[in-house]
Write a protein that holds these residues in place. Sequence first.
Motif, mmCIF file in Angstrom:
data_model
loop_
_atom_site.group_PDB
_atom_site.id
_atom_site.type_symbol
_atom_site.label_atom_id
_atom_site.label_comp_id
_atom_site.label_asym_id
_atom_site.label_seq_id
_atom_site.Cartn_x
_atom_site.Cartn_y
_atom_site.Cartn_z
ATOM 1 N N GLY A 341 0.812 -1.207 0.000
ATOM 2 C CA GLY A 341 0.000 0.000 0.000
ATOM 3 C C GLY A 341 0.844 1.253 0.000
ATOM 4 N N VAL A 342 0.201 2.364 -0.274
ATOM 5 C CA VAL A 342 0.881 3.646 -0.392
ATOM 6 C C VAL A 342 1.604 3.984 0.916
ATOM 7 C CG1 VAL A 342 -1.203 4.919 0.252
ATOM 8 C CG2 VAL A 342 0.554 6.043 -1.099
ATOM 9 N N SER A 343 2.848 4.423 0.818
ATOM 10 C CA SER A 343 3.722 4.887 1.904
ATOM 11 C C SER A 343 4.182 3.795 2.857
ATOM 12 C CB SER A 343 3.060 6.015 2.714
ATOM 13 O OG SER A 343 2.109 5.521 3.636
ATOM 14 N N SER A 344 3.762 2.542 2.672
ATOM 15 C CA SER A 344 4.153 1.456 3.572
ATOM 16 C C SER A 344 5.668 1.245 3.563
ATOM 17 C CB SER A 344 3.465 0.152 3.177
ATOM 18 O OG SER A 344 2.099 0.175 3.461
ATOM 19 N N ILE A 345 6.185 0.836 4.718
ATOM 20 C CA ILE A 345 7.612 0.549 4.844
ATOM 21 C C ILE A 345 7.803 -0.946 5.065
ATOM 22 C CG2 ILE A 345 9.708 0.942 6.195
ATOM 23 C CD1 ILE A 345 8.692 3.720 6.826
ATOM 24 N N SER A 346 8.716 -1.531 4.317
ATOM 25 C CA SER A 346 9.069 -2.938 4.438
ATOM 26 C C SER A 346 10.415 -3.077 5.133
ATOM 27 C CB SER A 346 9.135 -3.599 3.059
ATOM 28 O OG SER A 346 7.890 -3.542 2.393
#
Length: 469
Positions: A341-346
Amino acid sequence: MAESRFTFDLSNDYVMTHSLIQKYNVPGPRYTSYPTVPYWNELNFSYEIWLATLKKSFEESNTTEGISLYIHLPFCESICTFCGCNKRITKNHEVEHPYIQAILKEWTLYCDVLGERPNIKEIHLGGGTPTFFSSANLELLINGILAKANKANNYEFSFEGHPNNTTREQLQKLYDLGFRRVSFGVQDYSEKVQKAIHRIQPFINVAKVTLWAREIGYTSIGHDIIFGLPFQEKEDVIDTIEKTKSLQPDRLAFYSYAHVPWIKGNGQRGFNDEDIPKDEIKRELYETGKELLYKNDYHEIGMDHFALTTDSLFESFEIGKLHRNFMGYSSSKTQLMIGLGVSSISDSWYSFAQNVKTIEDYYQLLDSNTIPVFRGHVLTDEDLIIRRHILNLMCQFETSWANPKNYFDEIPEIVSQLKEMEKDGLVHFIPNGIQVTEEGKPFVRNICMAFDLLLKRKAPDTALFSMTV
């Protein structure tokens, strides 16, 4: 240890002196990661490196512990002025289906890279407002994810619900899909405070969704409460905790309000700076709430979190298994966390990668069959050592450098700084390590900052972090 600068009684009620608050009330990270995002070295990061570390981590951990998924659902029908999340304000629910399809496209791209079927240990739906989405679209999302994955043993699925718009149908649908944990954003029950933060939310709404979740069978129900909100007074915190007690959620997040208008823009300018409790007044709000939580059988679990002894978060803390990542505290650790999703950090453990921040860019990259990452950081050997120390402090309130793998050259310099904190009663030295004292728990961010070499080497030129107190 030097005499503590706190006044105690048997109920754990203590009052911090003005001088100690002033000394440690400085801007500081919340350490959902190390290095913190402002200190990522983006020049050494590339899309190819991210995919390589992703595959490495997946091969090392998929069969043993599984992976975690954070799914960012950004839509909200109205803006809350305390919130710093990436969101899109709209009442148009036609945006739901295209966004779900985009997430499933991103998941497909990741599965193609991974090469074999993932074992999912955790899914967390965050936002935004996940309950903005209809039951049908939430079902489409989760079934689409699970069509390409297996559920790991002892999996845990959780989501954030808005008490004003969470329906019994949504709760039942997500329960049927395997969700057993839900957290509801409460913030504060004072009408004056709610008006200031644009979150009008009667107690009856929170009670209704909490009781529904319990009746359906959710095993962990959480409430999020914030102290230090504009116009908030001691009586407001007492009233909020007393109302919370009547519903007895299994766990609580008792957050400090982070006033960072340089990040959140006009969303936090509906009130004046002088309307926000500061310094010792704000700490009194925290200590008042903390004392009431203790009296009602909640135990402090890491920074800002409390749980009943029957909750999995408490059990993980007791056996040293508590973990912290971009999703917050978790009762189990996974080495690999993929953000969709938008702006998610992995987080592959070896590197971080963040998705683009606008929905338009997100869709455009997915249309070109590209995982929508736009920046990240590759952790150095030094980063990995310090990350472990900060995780230890955040999750267990102690850390040690007795093992040579956890030692680095700057430890003597850090010990010197920690000696000052020992004098102030915040830490206690053990052989080749430290423990955070009861007095020091509210200052755990400051204690972690003693280990943060990147922050020490280059102090921020502009405002980056909220105040630690």
